[in-house]
Design a protein around this motif. Sequence first.
Motif, short mmCIF file in Angstrom:
data_model
loop_
_atom_site.label_atom_id
_atom_site.label_comp_id
_atom_site.label_asym_id
_atom_site.label_seq_id
_atom_site.Cartn_x
_atom_site.Cartn_y
_atom_site.Cartn_z
N VAL B 13 0.85 -1.19 0.00
CA VAL B 13 0.00 0.00 0.00
C VAL B 13 0.89 1.24 0.00
N CYS B 14 0.54 2.19 -0.84
CA CYS B 14 1.29 3.44 -0.88
C CYS B 14 0.63 4.47 0.04
N PHE B 15 1.37 4.94 1.02
CA PHE B 15 0.82 5.91 1.96
C PHE B 15 1.31 7.33 1.70
N SER B 16 1.98 7.52 0.55
CA SER B 16 2.45 8.89 0.30
C SER B 16 1.40 9.67 -0.48
N LEU B 17 1.51 10.96 -0.43
CA LEU B 17 0.59 11.84 -1.15
C LEU B 17 1.45 12.97 -1.68
N ASP B 18 1.45 13.18 -2.99
CA ASP B 18 2.35 14.20 -3.52
C ASP B 18 1.97 15.58 -2.98
N ALA B 19 2.98 16.42 -2.82
CA ALA B 19 2.81 17.70 -2.13
C ALA B 19 1.78 18.58 -2.83
N GLU B 20 1.74 18.52 -4.11
CA GLU B 20 0.83 19.39 -4.87
C GLU B 20 -0.63 19.03 -4.57
N THR B 21 -0.89 17.73 -4.58
CA THR B 21 -2.26 17.28 -4.29
C THR B 21 -2.63 17.61 -2.86
N ARG B 22 -1.69 17.41 -1.94
CA ARG B 22 -1.97 17.72 -0.54
C ARG B 22 -2.34 19.20 -0.38
N VAL B 23 -1.59 20.06 -1.04
CA VAL B 23 -1.87 21.50 -0.94
C VAL B 23 -3.26 21.81 -1.47
N VAL B 28 -9.68 22.80 -0.02
CA VAL B 28 -11.08 22.49 -0.39
C VAL B 28 -11.86 21.99 0.82
N GLY B 29 -13.16 22.07 0.74
CA GLY B 29 -14.01 21.55 1.80
C GLY B 29 -14.31 20.07 1.58
N SER B 30 -14.61 19.37 2.67
CA SER B 30 -15.00 17.97 2.53
C SER B 30 -16.27 17.87 1.68
N ALA B 31 -17.11 18.88 1.75
CA ALA B 31 -18.34 18.87 0.97
C ALA B 31 -18.05 19.04 -0.52
N LEU B 186 -8.10 10.88 3.08
CA LEU B 186 -9.15 11.53 3.87
C LEU B 186 -8.98 13.04 3.86
N VAL B 187 -10.11 13.73 3.80
CA VAL B 187 -10.13 15.19 3.89
C VAL B 187 -11.17 15.56 4.94
N GLY B 188 -10.74 16.29 5.98
CA GLY B 188 -11.67 16.63 7.05
C GLY B 188 -11.67 18.11 7.37
N ASP B 189 -12.87 18.66 7.57
CA ASP B 189 -13.02 20.04 8.05
C ASP B 189 -14.21 20.07 9.01
N GLY B 190 -14.84 21.22 9.18
CA GLY B 190 -15.94 21.32 10.14
C GLY B 190 -17.13 20.45 9.79
N GLU B 203 -7.26 13.46 -9.46
CA GLU B 203 -8.40 13.96 -10.23
C GLU B 203 -9.41 14.69 -9.34
N VAL B 204 -9.70 14.12 -8.20
CA VAL B 204 -10.68 14.72 -7.31
C VAL B 204 -10.14 16.02 -6.71
N ALA B 205 -8.87 16.02 -6.34
CA ALA B 205 -8.28 17.23 -5.77
C ALA B 205 -8.37 18.38 -6.79
N GLU B 206 -8.04 18.05 -8.02
CA GLU B 206 -8.09 19.04 -9.10
C GLU B 206 -9.52 19.61 -9.25
N ALA B 207 -10.48 18.72 -9.34
CA ALA B 207 -11.86 19.14 -9.59
C ALA B 207 -12.44 19.87 -8.39
N ALA B 208 -12.10 19.43 -7.18
CA ALA B 208 -12.64 20.09 -5.98
C ALA B 208 -12.06 21.49 -5.86
N LEU B 209 -10.78 21.63 -6.18
CA LEU B 209 -10.18 22.96 -6.11
C LEU B 209 -10.80 23.88 -7.17
N ALA B 210 -11.05 23.34 -8.34
CA ALA B 210 -11.72 24.15 -9.37
C ALA B 210 -13.08 24.62 -8.88
N ALA B 211 -13.80 23.75 -8.18
CA ALA B 211 -15.11 24.13 -7.64
C ALA B 211 -14.95 25.23 -6.60
#
Lengths: 254, 254, 254, 254, 254, 254
Positions: B13-23, B28-31, B186-190, B203-211
């Motif tokens: 299992v890969c537990f890394s997350l590239d820095a760009e996606t993390r940023v 973005v919101g969990s919603a 996982l992405v968590g906020d209020g 893909e999701v990070a990209e689209a959520a940030l666009a939103a």
Amino acid sequence: MSAKTAAESRDGVCFSLDAETRVKLERVGSANVANVLLGHGFRNIMMPGLKPLNGSQRQLVGPAYTLRFIPAREDIDSMGDYSRDDNLHRIAIEQCPSGAVLVVDAFGCLGGASMGDMMAARLVHRGVAGAVTDGGFRDIDAIAQTGLPCYQREAAPAATPIRMHPIALNEPIGCAGVAVYPGDVLVGDGDGVAVIPRELVTEVAEAALAAVEYEQFAAREIARGRSILGLFPATPESRVEYDEWVAAGRPEQH
Amino acid sequence: MSAKTAAESRDGVCFSLDAETRVKLERVGSANVANVLLGHGFRNIMMPGLKPLNGSQRQLVGPAYTLRFIPAREDIDSMGDYSRDDNLHRIAIEQCPSGAVLVVDAFGCLGGASMGDMMAARLVHRGVAGAVTDGGFRDIDAIAQTGLPCYQREAAPAATPIRMHPIALNEPIGCAGVAVYPGDVLVGDGDGVAVIPRELVTEVAEAALAAVEYEQFAAREIARGRSILGLFPATPESRVEYDEWVAAGRPEQH
Amino acid sequence: MSAKTAAESRDGVCFSLDAETRVKLERVGSANVANVLLGHGFRNIMMPGLKPLNGSQRQLVGPAYTLRFIPAREDIDSMGDYSRDDNLHRIAIEQCPSGAVLVVDAFGCLGGASMGDMMAARLVHRGVAGAVTDGGFRDIDAIAQTGLPCYQREAAPAATPIRMHPIALNEPIGCAGVAVYPGDVLVGDGDGVAVIPRELVTEVAEAALAAVEYEQFAAREIARGRSILGLFPATPESRVEYDEWVAAGRPEQH
Amino acid sequence: MSAKTAAESRDGVCFSLDAETRVKLERVGSANVANVLLGHGFRNIMMPGLKPLNGSQRQLVGPAYTLRFIPAREDIDSMGDYSRDDNLHRIAIEQCPSGAVLVVDAFGCLGGASMGDMMAARLVHRGVAGAVTDGGFRDIDAIAQTGLPCYQREAAPAATPIRMHPIALNEPIGCAGVAVYPGDVLVGDGDGVAVIPRELVTEVAEAALAAVEYEQFAAREIARGRSILGLFPATPESRVEYDEWVAAGRPEQH
Amino acid sequence: MSAKTAAESRDGVCFSLDAETRVKLERVGSANVANVLLGHGFRNIMMPGLKPLNGSQRQLVGPAYTLRFIPAREDIDSMGDYSRDDNLHRIAIEQCPSGAVLVVDAFGCLGGASMGDMMAARLVHRGVAGAVTDGGFRDIDAIAQTGLPCYQREAAPAATPIRMHPIALNEPIGCAGVAVYPGDVLVGDGDGVAVIPRELVTEVAEAALAAVEYEQFAAREIARGRSILGLFPATPESRVEYDEWVAAGRPEQH
Amino acid sequence: MSAKTAAESRDGVCFSLDAETRVKLERVGSANVANVLLGHGFRNIMMPGLKPLNGSQRQLVGPAYTLRFIPAREDIDSMGDYSRDDNLHRIAIEQCPSGAVLVVDAFGCLGGASMGDMMAARLVHRGVAGAVTDGGFRDIDAIAQTGLPCYQREAAPAATPIRMHPIALNEPIGCAGVAVYPGDVLVGDGDGVAVIPRELVTEVAEAALAAVEYEQFAAREIARGRSILGLFPATPESRVEYDEWVAAGRPEQH
């Protein structure tokens, strides 16, 4: 107990708590208390689902003075009845000893208030240490401003006599599924409220504080990068280290 | 994955997350994440009933490292057993990779703690990104002070082995009714915690940030008095406006 | 009601609230309102389980503009449908009158959002007084920043059309088990939300404020050490004292 | 719909169900219906938590005639008001068409009855096919004796106007978290109640019965010792076998 | 275990139960088992909230063969996937040993079925002793007709893959908050299901049956008018009486 | 009360019920009782969530003899303690008067049994009329065979002292959120249990029976095809009809 005032001892129950033990219990977490009591065989002494009124209230510590409610009945309970001077709810507010905690068996009821802001103000004036209910309070913004440490399930703003009838003072009660005998000592923080059987309070305070002090050592080690393995929970070896650190005057570095 | 450390990859299992996606995911919101995943057909990726430990903790972002509990049994689980170095609960604390999130399947249990302050301090030191349980934690005031982003149902201060037995690391689990496969992000906020299937995270990070960026445009328009009709959700026409605004350098006025 | 705008009166319902009554209701607690209404025979006017979005939002006061949801059905409800300009959820956001409160019958549903931050921003711009749902909102961190007083059960971040279909505006509804007729006036504070039948609002505001003013007298007496017996709830004698104190200009000392 | 009586069609809604479809639906399980609807994309058509009044009542089949309640208010709802001939609860009992099912949105309320034995007796006399509520009924022993197929959460014996106010007939409603549009067809057995969108009823009845008939084949094979692998769910190969068995006249042995 | 078939022993777990012990356990109540286990220090071995499918099913007795579900994910779980021969849910039905009980960790999920009637029919044919889930079954009327002893929370008729994904066989699991290790022996009656750690089964069966036999003596005494004081729970004196009665051949009169 | 035996009157409470009133109450439904009490202003006299042990038990009628439990504590409650002759749980079984109902305030606890089959057998022998708990019983199959009318939330098979400590007899208690004063009269059927304040029992029995008798008239009319409008609830006109029918000897036809 020679110098106790009448208010500190009722029905043979001692509601006082020596200053030294109180200070210790103000420094420990309810979860530390729970751990120590588990060592004594007690598995059900934290009140599940009870939360502090707000995040900034101070630690709750004090012996339990109990008030038991049963459901209201329309022919017995009314706002008129509620105003009478022999209403046990109001008498509890006037008689809960200074330094004690008012613990309410509200049979989990959220349909009426276990206390409001006027009552809370009176408890503060009388030096009461806090209030705990397995129901809820009304006027919680105003109660929070008094600084009185309070625990509830959630706000219960409706008038008390709509759903609740005060039936007895200082009986053994259940509160949130935990047994509370008058005089048992409660300790509350963000995790909730722990109940210490009165016979064990000195011993438990001592042991819980010792656990907290060891945790301060462990926290320092963890901050320096040490694994929790061999450190927390404590091992015989790590206890030796801890004792040496204590003997050395708890230095920041060693 | 050539440069991964041992800690970042276990059992394939890969537990890394590239820095760009993390940023991106920190912005973005969990919603927003939930909305993007709905577009991919996922309807059950927010963990209902899980709340941040306090309102001021930072955004939770990171791949899931999982720990599964089953109910305790008195002949197997004790404080003594709990202290052993092969206890999987404690091993999880030592092995959860830096940047990952410890996700606990506590089978919803509030009768024992999914983690305490010493364990949280160790996770912080090891660079772990947060902790999520469908049960609860103990010492929550102290954990909150560490700043570690944590999500739980409610506080669960009792000793873990009273009710919980750690049975496996990095199995697929359920947490609060949502599937979590090791490595999912996982992405968590209020609002709570969203789970992104690992294959879709970029893909999701990209689209959520666009939103989120479109929402910044929409918020500005709403502040100027525009109706949400024709603006939010976006229409083809409003997207043209947005693109022009972006092309113009996102001016405060236009 | 001669000067009312179209937005303030729909379907024969008056959504305005005179400034004097509004000011009074901003000074009273929801629990005071509940007590006054109990005197009128109303026992079920506080919405159980609804909590403010955060502890610092201002008092909620305003007439109810209602939105009723039913469960979604996959052939009717989709993100595409949700974007249509005749979607009643979005129309409610555009038509809820200034000064009114959007009250949502979400049939208790937490599987979809009763409102998000863009909608909240639009309500703020339009001068809406607040929003109440027996479900939950999404983007609650962002909504909290708008300052709009909001009440919900808990966060509900999933997209609305996953589980909810807006079916009607300004029908009588139930919200958290309390009847809400359009135009009824809501008062919300830390204790939750009370609903005042519209015919009684002037009378209730007057009586609740009178109760609050008496409580200010009682609080002052309690701070000076007086028992609640004979003072709170008020007695004929204590009312005479109060009247004298008021006549004397409410002096700090007497 | 030329021959329909007035009672069978209200507000443009058709409450009739052709005899052939009804017979099919009496032979299938609610779970079979759910499976067929899942194939059409419907995931939320079984009403969770609703149980038959007793184990021996016959299958529930019929189009939905809906009644919506909101919470009662003491100035509007009383036993006196309840007796009026324009009370919508009572009108529903008189107007629910023969062959239809009375479906009650009781907002989950168990504090008042959705129906009692006198009303049930009247429904039976009028040829109504059953009654479903997400609250509960009173006089359930007596209702059970009428044989009317009924579904509820649990018994709710208190007088209706204590907690419930009938507000509308034949609006789209939610019942136990499922959308019900007037005319939708309900199918209930021991598993609970499924709701078929009215447009799909013929198609769904056909497909569900086909599934039941295949299951009869599968049950026979299982009884003979065959594995469910390759048999259930059906495979292309097992469907050929089934077709051959049907063609052979469904022999006991082959 | 020389003569065991492959089906009776998997992964080193023994799923057989000697005939003598089985007969004993068929004669005792789950509450008797719980009492005996309490004497061994076990406090959490009855599964709360699980009920028999109907009142007339026979006693459940057998070793546990476990199936663990996690929540479904739309890209992994579909009706198509469900039909595959490597689906673990279906494999469990084919491999659960004769005489064993299929115990399902459904993470309490009622949104999908833990089993349906075809699967139940196959279990019956294969000689499986029963099925237990902390979720629910579909087709419960039909399952009840098979006579297979089954326990569930409540009916859960929706298709399994809507909400549930089978992830593992014969792992230790939690079921309704109780630990179940493969091979543990379950005993179920009207009170619910008790779990006996496999090492203790012979001993517990013996002691539980002894308790039942004493209760037969006590019931006879009670029927003759004797107080429970000094009789139940047994005293040393009443045990002497019991032994004499047994020695005398358990006469109806003495 | 001159001829009462000691067992029928304790602590000044009268536990007898005259035969005529008992016969009346055996003929009425708990819902009829609730309606009559509503006319007296009582809104909270049915115990929500309590169900009969099985569908065939006879009507429950009798005055309440109360037993109050609080949560157990490990140093006080054990199986050894439970066996003592001064255990109040066991004393309650021996002292509950013939014709009375044992009503248990189990604080809603399902973690221990409120009664088992041996205790039930003793109650039957002693002529006790039934048992009601807001927790649950153990050995429910065996209790059901005794025929004793019993009400509980759900089965609670664990040993009583694990979670419950008997603390008092014949105090006023709450049971399932309803006030029960010793001597109040309980009436239970399939709908649940109603509590009649002891002062009102004769009057309520009379009025409830009158309602039942009118319902027999109404049922007959409904069976003949009459609308419930103008018939049920009764109108002045329909009451005249009823009186005539009674005067005519309640003929089958008229």
